[in-house]
Design a protein around this motif. Structure first.
Motif, PDB file in Angstrom:
ATOM      1  N   UNK A  31      -3.526   3.216  -9.450  1.00  0.00           N
ATOM      2  CA  UNK A  31      -2.937   4.217  -8.564  1.00  0.00           C
ATOM      3  C   UNK A  31      -1.611   3.731  -7.990  1.00  0.00           C
ATOM      4  N   UNK A  32      -1.526   2.445  -7.642  1.00  0.00           N
ATOM      5  CA  UNK A  32      -0.278   1.900  -7.109  1.00  0.00           C
ATOM      6  C   UNK A  32       0.838   1.953  -8.153  1.00  0.00           C
ATOM      7  N   UNK A  33       0.494   1.691  -9.421  1.00  0.00           N
ATOM      8  CA  UNK A  33       1.500   1.801 -10.483  1.00  0.00           C
ATOM      9  C   UNK A  33       1.976   3.238 -10.651  1.00  0.00           C
ATOM     10  N   UNK A  34       1.060   4.197 -10.493  1.00  0.00           N
ATOM     11  CA  UNK A  34       1.466   5.601 -10.577  1.00  0.00           C
ATOM     12  C   UNK A  34       2.430   5.954  -9.448  1.00  0.00           C
ATOM     13  N   UNK A  35       2.136   5.456  -8.247  1.00  0.00           N
ATOM     14  CA  UNK A  35       3.028   5.732  -7.121  1.00  0.00           C
ATOM     15  C   UNK A  35       4.404   5.125  -7.371  1.00  0.00           C
ATOM     16  N   UNK A  40       6.639   7.120  -9.525  1.00  0.00           N
ATOM     17  CA  UNK A  40       7.015   8.424  -9.024  1.00  0.00           C
ATOM     18  C   UNK A  40       5.991   9.502  -9.242  1.00  0.00           C
ATOM     19  N   UNK A  41       4.771   9.135  -9.654  1.00  0.00           N
ATOM     20  CA  UNK A  41       3.719  10.117  -9.893  1.00  0.00           C
ATOM     21  C   UNK A  41       2.806  10.200  -8.675  1.00  0.00           C
ATOM     22  N   UNK A  42       1.995  11.249  -8.657  1.00  0.00           N
ATOM     23  CA  UNK A  42       1.034  11.432  -7.576  1.00  0.00           C
ATOM     24  C   UNK A  42      -0.364  11.146  -8.112  1.00  0.00           C
ATOM     25  N   UNK A  43      -0.971  10.022  -7.748  1.00  0.00           N
ATOM     26  CA  UNK A  43      -2.299   9.702  -8.274  1.00  0.00           C
ATOM     27  C   UNK A  43      -3.377  10.520  -7.598  1.00  0.00           C
ATOM     28  N   UNK A  44      -4.523  10.633  -8.267  1.00  0.00           N
ATOM     29  CA  UNK A  44      -5.669  11.302  -7.665  1.00  0.00           C
ATOM     30  C   UNK A  44      -6.212  10.445  -6.524  1.00  0.00           C
ATOM     31  N   UNK A  45      -6.799  11.056  -5.504  1.00  0.00           N
ATOM     32  CA  UNK A  45      -7.344  10.264  -4.395  1.00  0.00           C
ATOM     33  C   UNK A  45      -8.404   9.281  -4.876  1.00  0.00           C
ATOM     34  N   UNK A 104      17.536  15.814  -4.242  1.00  0.00           N
ATOM     35  CA  UNK A 104      16.371  16.355  -3.543  1.00  0.00           C
ATOM     36  C   UNK A 104      15.369  16.948  -4.510  1.00  0.00           C
ATOM     37  N   UNK A 105      15.849  17.535  -5.617  1.00  0.00           N
ATOM     38  CA  UNK A 105      14.919  18.158  -6.563  1.00  0.00           C
ATOM     39  C   UNK A 105      14.388  17.179  -7.584  1.00  0.00           C
ATOM     40  N   UNK A 106      15.258  16.686  -8.470  1.00  0.00           N
ATOM     41  CA  UNK A 106      14.940  15.703  -9.526  1.00  0.00           C
ATOM     42  C   UNK A 106      13.869  16.196 -10.482  1.00  0.00           C
ATOM     43  N   UNK A 107      13.514  17.477 -10.448  1.00  0.00           N
ATOM     44  CA  UNK A 107      12.672  18.053 -11.491  1.00  0.00           C
ATOM     45  C   UNK A 107      11.196  17.846 -11.361  1.00  0.00           C
ATOM     46  N   UNK A 108      10.663  17.500 -10.166  1.00  0.00           N
ATOM     47  CA  UNK A 108       9.226  17.259 -10.051  1.00  0.00           C
ATOM     48  C   UNK A 108       8.405  18.496 -10.393  1.00  0.00           C
ATOM     49  N   UNK A 109       8.925  19.681 -10.056  1.00  0.00           N
ATOM     50  CA  UNK A 109       8.148  20.898 -10.282  1.00  0.00           C
ATOM     51  C   UNK A 109       8.374  21.498 -11.657  1.00  0.00           C
ATOM     52  N   UNK A 110       9.255  20.927 -12.436  1.00  0.00           N
ATOM     53  CA  UNK A 110       9.543  21.453 -13.771  1.00  0.00           C
ATOM     54  C   UNK A 110       8.495  20.964 -14.761  1.00  0.00           C
ATOM     55  N   UNK A 111       7.985  21.860 -15.582  1.00  0.00           N
ATOM     56  CA  UNK A 111       6.935  21.512 -16.542  1.00  0.00           C
ATOM     57  C   UNK A 111       7.558  20.867 -17.777  1.00  0.00           C
ATOM     58  N   UNK A 112       6.980  19.786 -18.299  1.00  0.00           N
ATOM     59  CA  UNK A 112       7.507  19.176 -19.530  1.00  0.00           C
ATOM     60  C   UNK A 112       7.242  20.058 -20.741  1.00  0.00           C
ATOM     61  N   UNK A 113       8.171  20.014 -21.698  1.00  0.00           N
ATOM     62  CA  UNK A 113       8.056  20.794 -22.926  1.00  0.00           C
ATOM     63  C   UNK A 113       8.468  19.923 -24.100  1.00  0.00           C
ATOM     64  N   UNK A 114       7.828  20.082 -25.250  1.00  0.00           N
ATOM     65  CA  UNK A 114       8.267  19.320 -26.428  1.00  0.00           C
ATOM     66  C   UNK A 114       9.635  19.811 -26.890  1.00  0.00           C
ATOM     67  N   UNK A 115      10.475  18.882 -27.267  1.00  0.00           N
ATOM     68  CA  UNK A 115      11.814  19.279 -27.695  1.00  0.00           C
ATOM     69  C   UNK A 115      12.502  18.176 -28.469  1.00  0.00           C
ATOM     70  N   UNK A 116      13.685  18.515 -29.021  1.00  0.00           N
ATOM     71  CA  UNK A 116      14.485  17.588 -29.818  1.00  0.00           C
ATOM     72  C   UNK A 116      15.540  16.979 -28.900  1.00  0.00           C
ATOM     73  N   UNK A 117      15.375  15.722 -28.561  1.00  0.00           N
ATOM     74  CA  UNK A 117      16.296  15.067 -27.640  1.00  0.00           C
ATOM     75  C   UNK A 117      17.669  14.897 -28.273  1.00  0.00           C
ATOM     76  N   UNK A 118      17.716  14.652 -29.586  1.00  0.00           N
ATOM     77  CA  UNK A 118      19.014  14.504 -30.258  1.00  0.00           C
ATOM     78  C   UNK A 118      19.817  15.798 -30.193  1.00  0.00           C
ATOM     79  N   UNK A 119      19.146  16.940 -30.296  1.00  0.00           N
ATOM     80  CA  UNK A 119      19.847  18.224 -30.218  1.00  0.00           C
ATOM     81  C   UNK A 119      20.475  18.409 -28.844  1.00  0.00           C
TER      82      UNK A 119
END
Length: 462
Positions: A198-202, A205-210, A296-311
Motif C-alpha cells: 500500500x505504501x508503494x501505491x501511495x 500516486x495511486x490510491x490503495x484500498x483500505x 492541479x489536474x494531471x489526469x487522475x480522473x481520465x480513464x486509460x485507453x489502449x493506443x499507439x504511443x508512436x502515433x
C-alpha cells in the motif's frame, strides 16, 4: 568493529531474524535443561549405581576367596573367568560421537566405580563383541599367583538408553517449536507486506484500498494509522487541486476584462507599443495559469485507453514542425500500451517544449522496448518489459542533483533563469503523469553532448 560485524552476520529480513532468535532461545533452553538434568539428576544416579556395584564386586571377591578350591573352580567357570583380558576390553574405551551421552555416562560410571574399588582391582569396559564390564579379582590364598578376570553385566543406569531417547525427543520438540514460531511469524508478516504494498501505491500516486484492521492489536493500530494518513493525503490533494484550479479560473476572468478594457481604451492611431507589451505580459500570465491548471489536474480522473504511443509522438512532432521546430524521430515498433490520452499528450508536449526552449538544437525523440531490470528473474516476459520514450536536445547539461531537484514543484534550473513565463511546474507535471501510469522520469547524458529525458512506462500501465 564488533557491531558492523554483527550487522553483517545478522539476516536482512525481520522474519529471518525472529526465526534465528527463536531457534537460539529454544536450543539454549533445551541445553540448559539437559545440563541441569545431567548434573543434578543423572550424575548422582550413576554415582549411586557405581557405589552399589562396587559393593557388589567387593562382596563377590570376598565370597570367591572364602569358597573352597573345587567349588570356586565351578563358580569361576560360570562367571567366565579368564586369566587374560579379551582384545576388546580397554582401560579407556574409545569415544563415540554419535552416542556422546552414552560415552559421558560410561566414563562417569567407570571413574566412580574405580574410586570405590581397591586400587588392585582394575575395571575394564569391553566394547567389541558386546558390552561387558571386566573386573580383576584378588588371587585366592591357595593360589596366590593366579589372579583372574571375570565379566559382569553392566548396570542399566550406566547405559543411559532411556535418557538418550528423552534427549532426542527434547531436541525434536525444540525443532517443532521453532517451526511453529516460523509459521506464526509468517502470519504476522502478511499484514506488514500488505502495508508495504500500500505504501508503494501511495508513493506511485495511486490510491490503495483500505488495509484490514481485524488483526493483532499492534498491527491493527498501524493499519488504522496508515488508512487515516492515506485519507488525509487524499483530502489534502483534493483541496490543493481545487484551490489551484479555483484560483486559476478566477484570475482568468479579470484578465479577460483587462484585455478587453485595454483594447477599448486605446484611441485609433495611438502608439500600440504599450498594448503589445501588455498583451505579452498577459500571455505570460495565461501560460502560468494554464500550468497551475495542468498541475492541479494531471489526469487522475481520465480513464486509460489502449493506443499507439508512436502515433501520438509523430502527431506532436508534426505540430511542432509546422511551428518551425523539427524533431528527429527514431521510433521502434511498440506493443499496445494503455495510457490516458490527454495526460500523455500533455507529458510529451511539456518535454518537447522544454527541449525547444532550453535546448534549441539537436531536437530528437526516440522510443524502444527494454527489459525492466527491477523485476526478479523468473517473472513473465511481458511483465518484465517497459516502453521508454526519450526526448533529447543539445543544450547545456545540468548536474544529476540539479536534474533531480527539477522534479519538485516550483524548481527551475540555472539554464531557465533567463526565460520568463515559467513556474517551475513543467517537470513536476511530467513526473506526476509518469507516476500515474506506473512509470518514472529519468535524466541521462546524451551521447555527443546534451540531455535526454526518459519516460519509462511499464507495458501493463494503469
Amino acid at each position: 568493529m564488533t557491531r558492523p560485524l554483527l550487522r553483517r552476520l545478522l539476516p536482512r529480513t525481520l522474519l529471518a531474524r525472529n526465526i534465528v532468535l527463536l531457534i537460539v532461545l529454544v536450543m539454549l533452553s533445551q541445553i540448559c535443561s539437559i545440563a541441569v538434568l545431567l548434573h543434578y539428576v543423572q550424575r548422582p544416579r550413576v554415582e549411586r549405581a557405581a557405589t552399589v556395584f562396587a559393593t557388589y564386586v567387593t562382596t563377590l571377591d570376598s565370597v570367591l576367596e572364602a569358597t573352597p578350591a573345587r567349588a570356586r573352580a565351578a563358580l569361576t567357570t560360570r562367571l567366565d573367568a579368564r586369566a587374560q583380558l579379551p582384545a576388546g576390553a580397554a582401560e579407556e574405551p574409545p569415544p563415540n560421537v554419535a552416542r556422546a551421552y552414552r560415552t559421558y555416562q560410561r566414563d562417569l560410571f567407570l571413574d566412580s566405580l574405580r574410586a570405590h574399588l581397591p586400587a588392585d582391582m582394575p575395571a575394564r569396559w569391553q566394547t567389541e563383541g558386546g558390552q561387558r564390564l571386566w573386573i580383576r579379582m584378588h588371587a585366592p590364598t591357595d593360589a596366590p599367583n593366579a589372579p583372574y578376570w571375570i565379566a559382569l553385566p553392566i548396570p542399566e543406569d550406566a547405559q543411559g538408553s532411556g535418557l538418550e531417547a528423552a534427549i532426542v525427543l527434547s531436541l525434536g520438540l525444540g525443532i517443532l517449536a521453532a517451526l511453529a514460531g516460523y509459521a506464526i511469524q509468517l502470519h504476522l508478516n502478511e499484514p506488514l507486506q500488505e502495508l508495504a504494498r500500500a505504501a508503494r501505491h501511495v508513493s506511485a500516486g495511486k490510491t490503495p484500498a483500505p488495509l484490514p484492521t481485524d488483526g493483532p492489536t499492534e498491527i491493527a493500530a498501524v493499519s488504522r494509522a496508515f488508512n487515516q494518513m492515506t485519507q488525509t493525503l487524499q483530502e489534502a490533494e483534493a483541496t490543493r487541486a481545487l484551490m489551484l484550479a479555483g484560483i486559476s479560473h478566477d484570475i482568468r476572468t479579470p484578465l479577460t476584462k483587462l484585455r478587453l478594457s485595454m483594447a477599448m481604451a486605446m484611441p485609433d492611431g495611438s502608439d500600440s507599443s504599450f498594448v503589445v507589451a501588455a498583451e505579452s505580459y498577459l500571455d505570460q500570465i495565461e501560460t502560468i495559469l494554464q500550468q497551475f491548471m495542468d498541475y492541479a489536474g494531471s489526469g487522475e480522473r481520465e480513464a486509460p485507453q489502449p493506443g499507439d504511443l508512436n502515433a501520438l509522438i509523430e502527431r506532436l512532432a508534426g505540430d511542432f514542425a509546422g511551428l518551425g521546430h523539427e524533431f528527429e524521430l527514431s521510433l521502434t515498433k511498440l506493443p499496445a500500451l494503455g495510457y490516458r490520452p490527454i495526460s500523455m499528450m500533455r507529458l510529451l508536449m511539456n518535454l518537447m517544449q522544454n527541449a525547444i526552449v532550453y535546448g534549441k538544437t539537436g531536437l530528437a525523440v526516440r522510443s524502444w522496448v527494454a527489459a525492466d531490470v527491477s523485476l526478479k528473474a523468473g517473472g513473465a516476459a511481458k511483465q518484465g518489459q517497459t516502453v521508454i520514450v526519450a526526448v533529447g536536445d543539445r543544450g547545456n547539461g545540468l548536474s544529476a542533483q540539479e536534474l533531480e531537484q527539477l522534479k519538485a514543484p516550483f524548481q527551475r534550473g540555472r539554464n531557465a533563469r533567463s526565460h520568463s513565463g515559467g513556474t517551475g511546474l513543467g517537470l513536476s507535471i511530467v513526473e506526476r503523469i509518469a507516476r500515474l501510469h506506473g512509470g518514472s522520469l529519468q535524466f541521462h547524458a546524451r551521447d555527443g553532448g546534451g540531455l535526454e529525458v526518459w519516460v519509462v512506462l511499464p507495458i501493463k500501465a494503469a
